[in-house]
Design an enzyme around this catalytic site. Structure first.
Site, PDB file in Angstrom:
ATOM      1  N   ASP A   1      48.298   6.882  41.464  1.00  0.00           N
ATOM      2  CA  ASP A   1      46.838   6.937  41.506  1.00  0.00           C
ATOM      3  C   ASP A   1      46.301   7.418  42.846  1.00  0.00           C
ATOM      4  OD1 ASP A   1      47.945   4.453  42.416  1.00  0.00           O
ATOM      5  OD2 ASP A   1      45.947   3.559  42.401  1.00  0.00           O
TER       6      ASP A   1
ATOM      7  N   GLU B   1      47.998   1.361  41.941  1.00  0.00           N
ATOM      8  CA  GLU B   1      48.456   0.645  43.134  1.00  0.00           C
ATOM      9  C   GLU B   1      47.286   0.322  44.051  1.00  0.00           C
ATOM     10  OE1 GLU B   1      49.571  -0.569  46.869  1.00  0.00           O
ATOM     11  OE2 GLU B   1      48.692   1.430  46.666  1.00  0.00           O
ATOM     12  N   GLU B   2      46.279   1.190  44.058  1.00  0.00           N
ATOM     13  CA  GLU B   2      45.156   1.053  44.981  1.00  0.00           C
ATOM     14  C   GLU B   2      44.142   0.009  44.505  1.00  0.00           C
ATOM     15  OE1 GLU B   2      45.183   2.250  47.830  1.00  0.00           O
ATOM     16  OE2 GLU B   2      46.458   4.021  47.828  1.00  0.00           O
TER      17      GLU B   2
ATOM     18  N   ARG C   1      62.369  -2.604  57.339  1.00  0.00           N
ATOM     19  CA  ARG C   1      62.727  -3.905  57.901  1.00  0.00           C
ATOM     20  C   ARG C   1      63.048  -4.863  56.767  1.00  0.00           C
ATOM     21  NH1 ARG C   1      60.075  -6.419  61.559  1.00  0.00           N
ATOM     22  NH2 ARG C   1      60.575  -8.529  60.904  1.00  0.00           N
TER      23      ARG C   1
ATOM     24  N   HIS D   1      44.343   6.952  53.779  1.00  0.00           N
ATOM     25  CA  HIS D   1      42.978   6.676  53.323  1.00  0.00           C
ATOM     26  C   HIS D   1      41.922   7.398  54.176  1.00  0.00           C
ATOM     27  CE1 HIS D   1      44.014   2.847  50.807  1.00  0.00           C
ATOM     28  NE2 HIS D   1      45.055   3.661  50.898  1.00  0.00           N
TER      29      HIS D   1
END
Length: 391
Positions: free
Chosen positions: A81, A138-139, A178, A360
């Site tokens: 998306d 996802e957003e 990580r 963004h």
């Protein structure tokens, strides 16, 4: 790193797919064009199964290796998306839809995973199965959770799941990762304050919710600075303050909206409890009332140790250990891949996007030079995770 010529050829195609996705951005679950294009390509590649409509507009392509009876499967995930942002890149393939753009690189993520699917479907130099997961929303829409709720891990018996996200500021061809908490939880705060309205010239006959709101905002900052262990990370940000409509009237109500972020479930619980306590008690001290709505969003994204080591070693096998940073600083942004990592062991790695605008941002663009590295990583990951038996 020397790119496999077969992957170089696919990377050229993937760049074209990426530009097409970029020019036609779609939001959240409304991915009819994007998911249809992804499904069509997966079928063209010869995937053994292509499932659409999972989590509304999610797509999964299943590819079996040379020994399809091997009892092992891994999932690889990309998000599809875009964002409600007006594009300002000036690219020839810029968004054709006003107010929408791929400002987070999901177009690149999708193109790279498609490239890996094409290569692996053609060569199948692995044993077991790979589920190529293309996720909506996802957003902010929790598309990962929607796919899980719709049977992602029951329909496809995935043992481990891996993700990848681009990272501006990291050189193209480098990776970072990580173990443990890598991205924060994301919660929504809403505080409704009820006071007593009145004339601005007679404040003593009113209970001013603007003053109450201002004191609540200031006090909330002491949660991180004075109420949490200094070694714990958290963010409390009030981003909206709505009250009043006239210069000479004290309003009856005020409304605060913001977000809280944490890198551990315990700190998340503390934030919720202490925001409630401070807001309600400060309002009460002024004779007002405050109602706090704390909406829990994405959980903390936690990379599993064994799979993180495996992912880092895979990247190092491609580009050298000196190009893989295994001590990425945790980030306070959120990622709904966290839901998948709660269900299965796995890890998310970050791929360099070079000196680009930040995520963004209206001028952000995914770096096409990263595409062959992403495809190579996915391909190598599968071949190492599902190795062929040696006679």
């Amino acid at each position: 790193m020397t790119i496999d010529p077969r992957i170089s050829a696919i990377a050229e195609e993937a760049t074209e797919w990426r530009h097409d996705f970029h020019a036609h951005p779609e939001l959240l679950y409304d991915l009819d064009r994007t998911s249809a294009r992804v499904a069509d390509l997966l079928r063209q590649f010869g995937c053994d199964e292509v499932v659409t409509g999972l989590g509304r507009t999610g797509v999964v392509g299943l590819v079996h290796g040379a020994n399809r009876t091997a009892n092992r499967a891994i999932g690889l995930r990309a998000d599809m998306d875009a964002l409600p942002i007006e594009e300002a890149t000036g690219a020839a393939y810029a968004s054709r839809t006003p107010g929408r753009m791929h400002a987070c690189g999901h177009d690149g993520h999708t193109a790279m995973l498609l490239g890996a699917a094409k290569h692996l479907a053609a060569n199948r130099a692995f044993n077991g199965s790979v589920a190529f997961i293309f996720q909506p929303a996802e957003e902010g829409g929790a598309g990962a959770k929607a796919m899980i709720d719709d049977g992602l891990f029951t329909r496809f018996p995935i043992d481990e799941v891996y993700g990848m996200h681009n990272k501006p500021g990291l050189a193209v061809g480098e990776f970072t990762i990580r173990s443990g908490a890598v991205m924060a939880s994301m919660d929504r705060i809403e505080i409704e304050i009820d006071g007593v309205g009145g004339h601005a010239a007679r404040p003593h006959f009113a209970i001013d919710p603007v003053v109450v709101g201002a004191q609540i905002i200031t006090a909330l900052q002491t949660i991180v600075s004075r109420r949490l262990d200094p070694l714990d990370s958290a963010v409390v940000s009030i981003t909206t303050f709505n009250a009043g409509s006239a210069f000479n009237v004290i309003p009856q109500t005020a409304r605060l909206i913001g977000t809280a972020r944490a890198l551990s479930p315990d700190v998340r619980d503390q934030l919720e409890r202490q925001i409630e306590e401070l807001a309600t008690h400060i309002a009460k001290a002024h004779g007002a009332t405050a109602r706090v709505t704390y909406g829990r969003g994405y959980p903390v994204t936690v990379n599993h140790a064994e799979q993180t080591t495996f992912a880092a070693d895979t990247a190092a096998s491609l580009i050298g250990d000196d190009k893989v940073d295994r001590e990425l600083a945790p980030m306070m942004g959120a990622e709904d891949f966290a839901y998948m990592l709660q269900e299965r062991p796995g890890s998310i790695i970050f791929l360099g996007n070079g000196d680009s605008a930040g995520l963004h941002h209206p001028r952000y663009d995914f770096n096409d030079a990263a595409i062959p590295y992403g495809i190579s990583y996915w391909t190598r990951l599968v071949e190492r995770a599902l190795p062929q038996s040696k006679c």
